[in-house]
Write a protein that holds these residues in place. Structure first.
Motif, PDB file in Angstrom:
ATOM      1  N   UNK A 242       0.840  -1.206   0.000  1.00  0.00           N
ATOM      2  CA  UNK A 242       0.000   0.000   0.000  1.00  0.00           C
ATOM      3  C   UNK A 242       0.870   1.249   0.000  1.00  0.00           C
ATOM      4  N   UNK A 243       1.889   1.264   0.854  1.00  0.00           N
ATOM      5  CA  UNK A 243       2.783   2.426   0.914  1.00  0.00           C
ATOM      6  C   UNK A 243       3.481   2.661  -0.430  1.00  0.00           C
ATOM      7  N   UNK A 244       3.923   1.560  -1.061  1.00  0.00           N
ATOM      8  CA  UNK A 244       4.606   1.679  -2.358  1.00  0.00           C
ATOM      9  C   UNK A 244       3.685   2.302  -3.397  1.00  0.00           C
ATOM     10  N   UNK A 245       2.418   1.911  -3.361  1.00  0.00           N
ATOM     11  CA  UNK A 245       1.457   2.439  -4.331  1.00  0.00           C
ATOM     12  C   UNK A 245       1.186   3.925  -4.075  1.00  0.00           C
ATOM     13  N   UNK A 246       1.031   4.289  -2.821  1.00  0.00           N
ATOM     14  CA  UNK A 246       0.780   5.696  -2.465  1.00  0.00           C
ATOM     15  C   UNK A 246       1.976   6.560  -2.861  1.00  0.00           C
ATOM     16  N   UNK A 247       3.186   6.063  -2.582  1.00  0.00           N
ATOM     17  CA  UNK A 247       4.403   6.795  -2.967  1.00  0.00           C
ATOM     18  C   UNK A 247       4.487   6.922  -4.487  1.00  0.00           C
ATOM     19  N   UNK A 248       4.100   5.848  -5.189  1.00  0.00           N
ATOM     20  CA  UNK A 248       4.120   5.885  -6.654  1.00  0.00           C
ATOM     21  C   UNK A 248       3.243   6.979  -7.212  1.00  0.00           C
TER      22      UNK A 248
ATOM     23  N   UNK B 295       3.026  12.926  -9.320  1.00  0.00           N
ATOM     24  CA  UNK B 295       2.165  14.105  -9.124  1.00  0.00           C
ATOM     25  C   UNK B 295       0.681  13.772  -9.186  1.00  0.00           C
ATOM     26  N   UNK B 296       0.330  12.523  -8.853  1.00  0.00           N
ATOM     27  CA  UNK B 296      -1.079  12.117  -8.778  1.00  0.00           C
ATOM     28  C   UNK B 296      -1.480  12.111  -7.307  1.00  0.00           C
ATOM     29  N   UNK B 297      -1.460  13.301  -6.726  1.00  0.00           N
ATOM     30  CA  UNK B 297      -1.599  13.397  -5.274  1.00  0.00           C
ATOM     31  C   UNK B 297      -3.011  13.084  -4.785  1.00  0.00           C
ATOM     32  N   UNK B 298      -4.021  13.447  -5.571  1.00  0.00           N
ATOM     33  CA  UNK B 298      -5.392  13.111  -5.168  1.00  0.00           C
ATOM     34  C   UNK B 298      -5.616  11.601  -5.206  1.00  0.00           C
ATOM     35  N   UNK B 299      -5.019  10.928  -6.214  1.00  0.00           N
ATOM     36  CA  UNK B 299      -5.117   9.469  -6.279  1.00  0.00           C
ATOM     37  C   UNK B 299      -4.426   8.833  -5.071  1.00  0.00           C
ATOM     38  N   UNK B 300      -3.303   9.426  -4.673  1.00  0.00           N
ATOM     39  CA  UNK B 300      -2.589   8.926  -3.492  1.00  0.00           C
ATOM     40  C   UNK B 300      -3.465   9.038  -2.251  1.00  0.00           C
ATOM     41  N   UNK B 301      -4.139  10.183  -2.124  1.00  0.00           N
ATOM     42  CA  UNK B 301      -5.015  10.388  -0.970  1.00  0.00           C
ATOM     43  C   UNK B 301      -6.191   9.410  -1.002  1.00  0.00           C
TER      44      UNK B 301
ATOM     45  N   UNK C 282       2.617  14.703   2.662  1.00  0.00           N
ATOM     46  CA  UNK C 282       3.370  15.347   1.585  1.00  0.00           C
ATOM     47  C   UNK C 282       2.451  15.645   0.398  1.00  0.00           C
ATOM     48  N   UNK C 283       1.542  14.701   0.099  1.00  0.00           N
ATOM     49  CA  UNK C 283       0.568  14.907  -0.983  1.00  0.00           C
ATOM     50  C   UNK C 283      -0.367  16.086  -0.660  1.00  0.00           C
ATOM     51  N   UNK C 284      -0.829  16.138   0.588  1.00  0.00           N
ATOM     52  CA  UNK C 284      -1.694  17.250   1.005  1.00  0.00           C
ATOM     53  C   UNK C 284      -0.954  18.576   0.890  1.00  0.00           C
ATOM     54  N   UNK C 285       0.346  18.556   1.231  1.00  0.00           N
ATOM     55  CA  UNK C 285       1.150  19.778   1.137  1.00  0.00           C
ATOM     56  C   UNK C 285       1.281  20.224  -0.320  1.00  0.00           C
TER      57      UNK C 285
ATOM     58  N   UNK D  81       3.847  16.909   9.239  1.00  0.00           N
ATOM     59  CA  UNK D  81       2.699  17.746   9.591  1.00  0.00           C
ATOM     60  C   UNK D  81       3.051  19.232   9.536  1.00  0.00           C
ATOM     61  N   UNK D  82       4.203  19.586  10.053  1.00  0.00           N
ATOM     62  CA  UNK D  82       4.647  20.985  10.033  1.00  0.00           C
ATOM     63  C   UNK D  82       4.782  21.462   8.589  1.00  0.00           C
ATOM     64  N   UNK D  83       5.383  20.628   7.751  1.00  0.00           N
ATOM     65  CA  UNK D  83       5.550  20.974   6.331  1.00  0.00           C
ATOM     66  C   UNK D  83       4.192  21.181   5.666  1.00  0.00           C
ATOM     67  N   UNK D  84       3.228  20.307   5.982  1.00  0.00           N
ATOM     68  CA  UNK D  84       1.895  20.408   5.372  1.00  0.00           C
ATOM     69  C   UNK D  84       1.216  21.723   5.767  1.00  0.00           C
ATOM     70  N   UNK D  85       1.214  22.030   7.062  1.00  0.00           N
ATOM     71  CA  UNK D  85       0.550  23.248   7.525  1.00  0.00           C
ATOM     72  C   UNK D  85       1.203  24.500   6.930  1.00  0.00           C
ATOM     73  N   UNK D  86       2.531  24.476   6.863  1.00  0.00           N
ATOM     74  CA  UNK D  86       3.238  25.640   6.315  1.00  0.00           C
ATOM     75  C   UNK D  86       2.916  25.838   4.839  1.00  0.00           C
TER      76      UNK D  86
END
Length: 795
Positions: free
Chosen positions: A489-495, A500-506, A529-532, A562-567
């Protein structure tokens, strides 16, 4: 009278059997022949036993063939002879020919099959024995439980346990010890403990088996407690018990105890020294098996000085002793000492085995000496898959991915069967190099070896295809894997994130949660990271809630994400609140917060936080300085930025690199201090990097510095003629100064060289859904599209 003679001769033969007296036995055989007693079946059976004991199978067969009336004992005697000599095929053929069989016949065959590593055949024979109506004895069950242990077949072992209780052998020491061993080797410590607790008088075998099971399941402390109990009960301690206890002391460092904690390592070494003292007290200091275990304990504890003393004073050494020393120095990254021991071993007349070379190879790889490692590998006459995996891992870890792939091809040419680890290593190399075709070939190899659905290989395939931009193929593999674990699952999300398919990752992250798979720190960090990247605080807050619920809110890795995402979502105050709440921080955490301030134009706070970081004792790295210098640049803190820049090497030992010079030149350019910027850029060791000139050119546009802009543009065109940025920036500078002929000349030059400006993209968060309209040169196109949607549509 004849009966007394037969009895007397039988006793003499039994004595010869006991002493393996072949010559005396032959004299008795001659006497039997001379006195016409050769037809006596009882004496003939004893003669077969004698020749069997003396490994004279041909003589045993000659006696067997001359027996007129063979009974089941005759057949059993010959069967036992074949089994003792390890002639399993001949023994099995003889067993099939037997006209009658008894329990001894079955026991002899089953135990021989187990000793020869043919556990499946042994269990088939056991099943046949039960079907023919024979009741197993304690000898039968001990062999059967050994087979279940070797196969780690606890399910069938439990069924056999039920039979033990049914026929009333649960109190038999022989059976109980074998049963306990079976549960212990299968890692079922609770069941093993139950058997142990039910035993009335456990012996040294019982305690040793129990200790072995505890060590195997990384419960070294409990194993040592078991040994103490053994001593308190006055149970006889033999060399095997001592070896198991020393194994617990050695395993403690690798398992239960923390290797990074000096207290734990010291504790483990103290226990080992106590056992060492007991070993001397009990007179086992000359026992080779115990000494090898002692060497292993000191070596795994990292105490090579003590190991050296033990080795030097050993009354007898074996290949195992040398191997332990080589492995010990390898663990300490002392490759020269490991190779020295290999050479000494050969000089002393010992032939290195596969383990020797693997240990030396592992030592080379741990020390990063891949060249010596390759020499060790080439010294192996027929390296097995473990050796291939070790050298491939060495190349991959050292960044020699092409060499790893070439070596893997050679492995295929030699017809060495790959295992899951080998395939995962090579897939990682293919992914790193972006070698899609090579990755496809490895995929084919995995299918041929029926390993393509193994979760370990599957995650490697997903990663490889994702990094090569083939996300659809990665999804196909993912959905065709029968059992998916969190790594897949992690490998697929990272892929998805990499492409740049961040919504698919989410979306995948949500599906993973719905299927009951619990995210790891890596899962949360990736989806944050995807949310950021999406600048979606709505989705980021959802993930934050799940992190809090899952208990990962204190994890420094997740906290930094989390800090990176909020920033990146613009909520820098929310990021700072979370930063202050974190119980522990590392350099990455501080960097993310400083960078967050820089991104949001709050340079003064970034500098203050940088100073807090230095005061706290956290050592800043190159990324820290990039963040704080960026903050100074964006907030106009030029002199403060120069001060921090100058302190990098003097006060913190951090070398200035391209990113740091770029920040300072950007800062000077934004402030219009072009003379200082030119002086610095002429001193920079990276003056042939386009980024420096792009930064300077951008500043020239702001301040309409046409002469310097022209120089910067010329440098950029020299370094990167196909880059559209210098043309566009220079044209904009000319247009702002009203130099329309120069603008026309730049555009014509772009047209002649067929250089096209790439369109940009912009994100709009529309009711918690991401819109990504393209931004052309004509900005009005986008504004018209927004107006067509209607008021209140975008939020």
């Amino acid at each position: 009278m004849e009966s007394k003679t037969t009895s007397y001769l039988a006793n003499l033969l039994q004595s010869c059997i006991h002493k393996k007296a072949h010559l005396a036995g032959k004299l008795l055989h001659a006497f039997i022949l001379r006195n016409g007693l050769a037809s006596d079946t009882f004496l003939a059976n004893r003669l077969i036993e004698l020749y069997s004991k003396c490994s004279k199978i041909d003589s045993a067969y000659r006696v067997f063939d001359k027996i007129a009336q063979k009974d089941v004992y005759s057949w059993n005697a010959l069967l036992g002879a074949q089994c003792k000599l390890g002639n399993i095929q001949d023994a099995y053929a003889l067993f099939v020919k037997m006209p009658d069989r008894n329990t001894v016949s079955w026991n002899t065959l089953i135990s021989a099959l187990v000793r020869s590593g043919l556990e499946h055949k042994a269990l088939d024979a056991y099943d046949s024995m039960i079907l023919e109506g024979f009741v197993p004895t304690h000898f039968t069950l001990a062999s059967v439980f050994s087979a279940y242990s070797a196969l780690l077949d606890s399910e069938r072992g439990r069924v056999c346990h039920g039979l033990v209780i049914k026929i009333g052998l649960e109190n038999n020491m022989f059976v109980s010890n074998a049963l306990l061993c079976m549960y212990a080797k299968c890692g079922l410590i609770r069941d093993a403990s139950q058997v142990f607790g039910d035993m009335h008088e456990p012996n040294e075998v019982t305690f040793t088996a129990m200790m072995g099971g505890l060590v195997q399941t990384d419960r070294a402390v409990e194993a040592l407690e078991m040994f103490r109990l053994m001593c308190r009960k006055g149970i006889r301690i033999d060399s095997v018990s001592l070896s198991s206890t020393l194994g617990a002391c050695a395993r403690g460092v690798c398992g239960e105890f923390d290797q990074d904690d000096p207290t734990d390592v010291l504790s483990s070494n103290v226990h080992g020294r106590q056992v060492h003292g007991l070993m001397i007290k009990l007179g086992f200091e000359r026992d080779l098996h115990s000494n090898n275990s002692l060497l292993d304990m000191y070596a795994k504890n990292g105490d090579m000085d003590s190991a050296e003393k033990i080795f030097t004073n050993l009354p007898e050494v074996s290949v195992v002793s040398w191997n332990v020393m080589i492995a010990g120095y390898g663990q300490k990254f002392q490759i020269q000492k490991a190779v020295e021991y290999l050479q000494r071993m050969q000089c002393c007349g010992f032939q290195p085995d596969e383990v020797t070379y693997i240990n030396t190879l592992a030592a080379c790889i741990k020390s990063g000496d891949i060249e010596t490692g390759r020499l060790m590998f080439n010294s192996m006459s027929c390296p097995n898959v473990s050796s291939w995996t070790a050298i491939l891992s060495g190349y991959a870890q050292s960044g020699y991915h092409n060499e790893a792939i070439e070596l893997f091809r050679e492995m295929q040419f030699r017809s060495v069967q790959s295992d899951r680890t080998t395939l995962a290593i090579i897939l990682s190399s293919c992914a790193t190099m972006g070698l899609l075709e090579s990755g496809k070939q490895v995929h084919a190899v995995s299918q041929k070896a029926s390993l393509h659905t193994d979760v370990y290989v599957t995650s490697g395939l997903i990663c490889m295809y994702s990094k090569c931009g083939k996300t659809e193929m990665a999804k196909h593999i993912f959905f065709n894997t029968p059992e998916l674990d969190i790594v897949c699952w992690n490998s697929m999300i990272v892929g998805f994130s990499l492409n740049s398919l961040d919504m698919e990752a989410f979306t995948f992250f949500k599906q993973m949660r719905q299927k009951g798979i619990f995210p790891t720190q890596f899962s949360y960090a990736t989806v944050l990271s995807c949310c950021a990247k999406l600048s979606s605080s709505f989705h980021g807050r959802q993930v934050h809630a799940q992190i809090t619920k899952g208990g990962y809110v204190s994890d420094v890795f997740v906290g930094s994400a989390l800090i990176d995402m909020y920033c990146k979502c613009g909520d820098v105050d929310g990021a700072r609140w979370f930063f202050d709440m974190m119980p522990c921080k590392n350099t990455v955490t501080w960097n993310e917060m400083i960078h967050g301030y820089a991104q949001n134009g709050r340079g003064y706070e970034a500098v203050c936080l940088y100073k807090d970081m230095v005061s706290s004792g956290e050592k800043p790295d190159g990324i820290t300085f990039t963040a704080v210098l960026t903050a100074c640049s964006h907030s106009g803190l030029v002199d403060l930025g120069i001060e921090i820049f100058n302190s990098m090497q003097l006060e913190h030992g951090v070398e200035q690199v391209l990113d740091h010079y770029t920040c300072i030149i950007d800062s000077l350019g934004r402030a219009g201090r072009f003379h200082e910027a030119e002086v610095l850029i002429d001193k920079v060791p990276y003056k042939d990097d386009p980024v420096l000139w792009e930064v300077l050119l951008s500043s020239c546009r702001v301040h309409a510095n046409v002469s310097l802009a022209k120089r910067a543009a010329e440098e950029l065109l020299r370094l990167d003629p196909q880059n559209s940025a210098p043309y566009v920036l220079l044209a904009n500078i000319y247009s702002s100064s009203g130099r329309w002929d120069d603008v026309r000349a730049v555009r014509e030059l772009m047209s002649d060289k067929q250089i096209i400006k790439k369109p940009g993209y912009s994100w709009i968060d529309c009711k918690n859904d991401m819109q990504t309209p393209m931004v052309d040169d004509d900005v009005r196109m986008v504004s018209v599209e927004v107006q067509e949607v209607g008021d209140g549509t975008f939020c």
